[in-house]
Design an enzyme around this catalytic site. Structure first.
Site, PDB file in Angstrom:
ATOM      1  N   LYS A  46       4.074   9.080   2.028  1.00 38.87           N
ATOM      2  CA  LYS A  46       3.185   9.579   3.080  1.00 38.87           C
ATOM      3  C   LYS A  46       3.799  10.774   3.812  1.00 38.87           C
ATOM      4  O   LYS A  46       3.138  11.782   4.015  1.00 38.87           O
ATOM      5  CB  LYS A  46       2.859   8.468   4.092  1.00 38.87           C
ATOM      6  CG  LYS A  46       2.162   7.256   3.475  1.00 38.87           C
ATOM      7  CD  LYS A  46       1.762   6.224   4.531  1.00 38.87           C
ATOM      8  CE  LYS A  46       2.919   5.548   5.241  1.00 38.87           C
ATOM      9  NZ  LYS A  46       3.758   4.692   4.382  1.00 38.87           N
ATOM     10  N   ARG A  67      -1.634   0.473  11.040  1.00 37.94           N
ATOM     11  CA  ARG A  67      -0.920  -0.492  10.206  1.00 37.94           C
ATOM     12  C   ARG A  67      -1.534  -1.888  10.303  1.00 37.94           C
ATOM     13  O   ARG A  67      -1.078  -2.803   9.624  1.00 37.94           O
ATOM     14  CB  ARG A  67       0.542  -0.600  10.660  1.00 37.94           C
ATOM     15  CG  ARG A  67       1.454   0.543  10.195  1.00 37.94           C
ATOM     16  CD  ARG A  67       2.123   0.169   8.917  1.00 37.94           C
ATOM     17  NE  ARG A  67       3.531   0.442   8.698  1.00 37.94           N
ATOM     18  CZ  ARG A  67       4.195   1.580   8.676  1.00 37.94           C
ATOM     19  NH1 ARG A  67       3.629   2.687   9.019  1.00 37.94           N
ATOM     20  NH2 ARG A  67       5.461   1.630   8.329  1.00 37.94           N
ATOM     21  N   ARG A  92      16.520   6.603  -0.630  1.00 39.80           N
ATOM     22  CA  ARG A  92      16.376   7.359   0.616  1.00 39.80           C
ATOM     23  C   ARG A  92      17.415   6.910   1.638  1.00 39.80           C
ATOM     24  O   ARG A  92      17.957   7.715   2.389  1.00 39.80           O
ATOM     25  CB  ARG A  92      14.962   7.168   1.183  1.00 39.80           C
ATOM     26  CG  ARG A  92      14.687   8.021   2.414  1.00 39.80           C
ATOM     27  CD  ARG A  92      13.240   7.988   2.819  1.00 39.80           C
ATOM     28  NE  ARG A  92      12.890   6.758   3.524  1.00 39.80           N
ATOM     29  CZ  ARG A  92      11.650   6.442   3.928  1.00 39.80           C
ATOM     30  NH1 ARG A  92      10.652   7.268   3.687  1.00 39.80           N
ATOM     31  NH2 ARG A  92      11.419   5.323   4.575  1.00 39.80           N
ATOM     32  N   ARG A 131      18.517   5.825   8.084  1.00 40.55           N
ATOM     33  CA  ARG A 131      17.598   4.834   8.651  1.00 40.55           C
ATOM     34  C   ARG A 131      18.111   3.431   8.384  1.00 40.55           C
ATOM     35  O   ARG A 131      18.310   3.044   7.244  1.00 40.55           O
ATOM     36  CB  ARG A 131      16.195   5.005   8.046  1.00 40.55           C
ATOM     37  CG  ARG A 131      15.418   6.138   8.670  1.00 40.55           C
ATOM     38  CD  ARG A 131      14.067   6.304   8.035  1.00 40.55           C
ATOM     39  NE  ARG A 131      13.226   5.104   8.100  1.00 40.55           N
ATOM     40  CZ  ARG A 131      11.922   5.097   7.832  1.00 40.55           C
ATOM     41  NH1 ARG A 131      11.320   6.230   7.489  1.00 40.55           N
ATOM     42  NH2 ARG A 131      11.236   3.987   7.896  1.00 40.55           N
ATOM     43  N   ARG A 139       9.591  -5.211   4.862  1.00 43.62           N
ATOM     44  CA  ARG A 139       8.610  -4.177   5.217  1.00 43.62           C
ATOM     45  C   ARG A 139       7.432  -4.216   4.256  1.00 43.62           C
ATOM     46  O   ARG A 139       6.278  -4.065   4.660  1.00 43.62           O
ATOM     47  CB  ARG A 139       9.269  -2.793   5.206  1.00 43.62           C
ATOM     48  CG  ARG A 139      10.230  -2.608   6.376  1.00 43.62           C
ATOM     49  CD  ARG A 139      11.174  -1.461   6.150  1.00 43.62           C
ATOM     50  NE  ARG A 139      10.501  -0.173   6.089  1.00 43.62           N
ATOM     51  CZ  ARG A 139      11.065   0.937   5.621  1.00 43.62           C
ATOM     52  NH1 ARG A 139      12.315   0.912   5.163  1.00 43.62           N
ATOM     53  NH2 ARG A 139      10.409   2.062   5.607  1.00 43.62           N
TER      54      ARG A 139
HETATM   55  O1  C5P Z   1       5.909   4.686   9.128  1.00 49.38           O
HETATM   56  P1  C5P Z   1       7.365   4.368   8.967  1.00 49.38           P
HETATM   57  O2  C5P Z   1       7.662   3.747   7.636  1.00 49.38           O
HETATM   58  O3  C5P Z   1       8.248   5.505   9.278  1.00 49.38           O
HETATM   59  O4  C5P Z   1       7.667   3.238  10.046  1.00 49.38           O
HETATM   60  C1  C5P Z   1       8.962   2.708  10.193  1.00 49.38           C
HETATM   61  C2  C5P Z   1       8.879   1.415  10.960  1.00 49.38           C
HETATM   62  O5  C5P Z   1       8.281   1.640  12.240  1.00 49.38           O
HETATM   63  C3  C5P Z   1       8.016   0.338  10.329  1.00 49.38           C
HETATM   64  O6  C5P Z   1       8.688  -0.378   9.325  1.00 49.38           O
HETATM   65  C4  C5P Z   1       7.698  -0.524  11.533  1.00 49.38           C
HETATM   66  O7  C5P Z   1       8.806  -1.325  11.887  1.00 49.38           O
HETATM   67  C5  C5P Z   1       7.504   0.522  12.617  1.00 49.38           C
HETATM   68  N1  C5P Z   1       6.076   0.900  12.732  1.00 49.38           N
HETATM   69  C6  C5P Z   1       5.192   0.005  13.305  1.00 49.38           C
HETATM   70  N2  C5P Z   1       3.871   0.308  13.447  1.00 49.38           N
HETATM   71  C7  C5P Z   1       3.394   1.478  12.997  1.00 49.38           C
HETATM   72  C8  C5P Z   1       4.275   2.417  12.386  1.00 49.38           C
HETATM   73  C9  C5P Z   1       5.622   2.091  12.261  1.00 49.38           C
HETATM   74  O8  C5P Z   1       5.599  -1.083  13.707  1.00 49.38           O
HETATM   75  N3  C5P Z   1       2.093   1.772  13.121  1.00 49.38           N
HETATM   76 MG    MG Z   2       7.185   7.900   6.714  1.00 52.66          MG
END
Ligand code: C5P
Ligand code: MG
Length: 192
Positions: free
Chosen positions: A14, A89, A129, A135, A147
């Site tokens: 994404k 999400r 990554r 991270r 996740r």
């Molecule tokens: O989108 P990304 O993978 O960068 O998000 C990293 C973490 O941030 C997710 O695994 C989650 O813990 C948190 N997150 C969330 N709700 C969202 C976006 C991200 O809890 N809408």
């Molecule tokens: Mg991302």
């Protein structure tokens, strides 16, 4: 104006694809994950709260994320629209987004582009990554798998909501970055 949701499990590309889409269509990327990481880096109260979920590979509670998104959308921009990356999400976030874009931008979500990638490829990509991203949630296979589990239990239903609205489009997320971008561009061009 275009408002697009870039959807898919963690590691589906994404963020990478958002970079190409923002350039092509002059959009602003709103990545709630990036916003949380910015807050964690600056050790804000929001960052500390988010960290307690993110480090376990769990989702941050809806209202926390929704409030952060509203603040972000209130910032002035001269972009021609928005890419929502990693948000919504959950079903609750999807409903909230619908209202927020109407209120703040006067324009609905036009399209949800979904990147399709096999779970084992996701794990492989995220571990790779993690070697350079710094991270914490990319550094450990158990967290990565959690996740992905969160994605199936809480996030996958977001796709159903956009399907019902006729706004959901799947694109194969495995292949050359440019090739995937071109498929996404073709879908955006159809609705422009
Ligand atoms: O989108 P990304 O993978 O960068 O998000 C990293 C973490 O941030 C997710 O695994 C989650 O813990 C948190 N997150 C969330 N709700 C969202 C976006 C991200 O809890 N809408
Ligand atoms: Mg991302």
């Amino acid at each position: 104006m275009i408002n697009l949701v870039l959807f898919g499990p963690p590691g589906s590309g994404k963020g990478t694809q958002a970079q190409n889409l923002i350039k092509k269509y002059n959009l602003k990327q709103v990545s709630t994950g990036d916003l949380f990481r910015f807050n964690m880096k600056n050790d804000t109260e929001l960052g500390k709260l988010a960290k307690s979920y993110i480090d376990k590979g769990e989702l941050v509670p809806d209202q926390v994320t929704i409030d952060m998104l509203i603040d972000e959308l209130k910032k002035p921009t001269d972009a021609a629209g928005f890419i929502f990356d990693g948000f919504p999400r959950t079903a609750a976030q999807t409903e909230a987004l619908e209202q927020i874009v109407e209120e703040e931008l006067n324009h609905p979500i036009d399209i949800c582009l979904s990147l399709i990638v096999d779970d084992e490829i996701l794990v492989e990509r995220l571990l790779k990554r993690g070697e350079t991203s710094g991270r914490t949630d990319d550094s450990n296979e158990d967290i990565i798998r959690n996740r992905i589990k969160e994605y199936y239990t809480k996030t996958a239903e977001v796709a159903e909501l956009y399907k019902k609205q006729g706004k959901y489009i799947e694109v194969n997320g495995v292949g050359e970055i440019e090739e995937i971008s071109n498929k996404l561009f073709a879908e955006v061009d159809k609705i422009k």
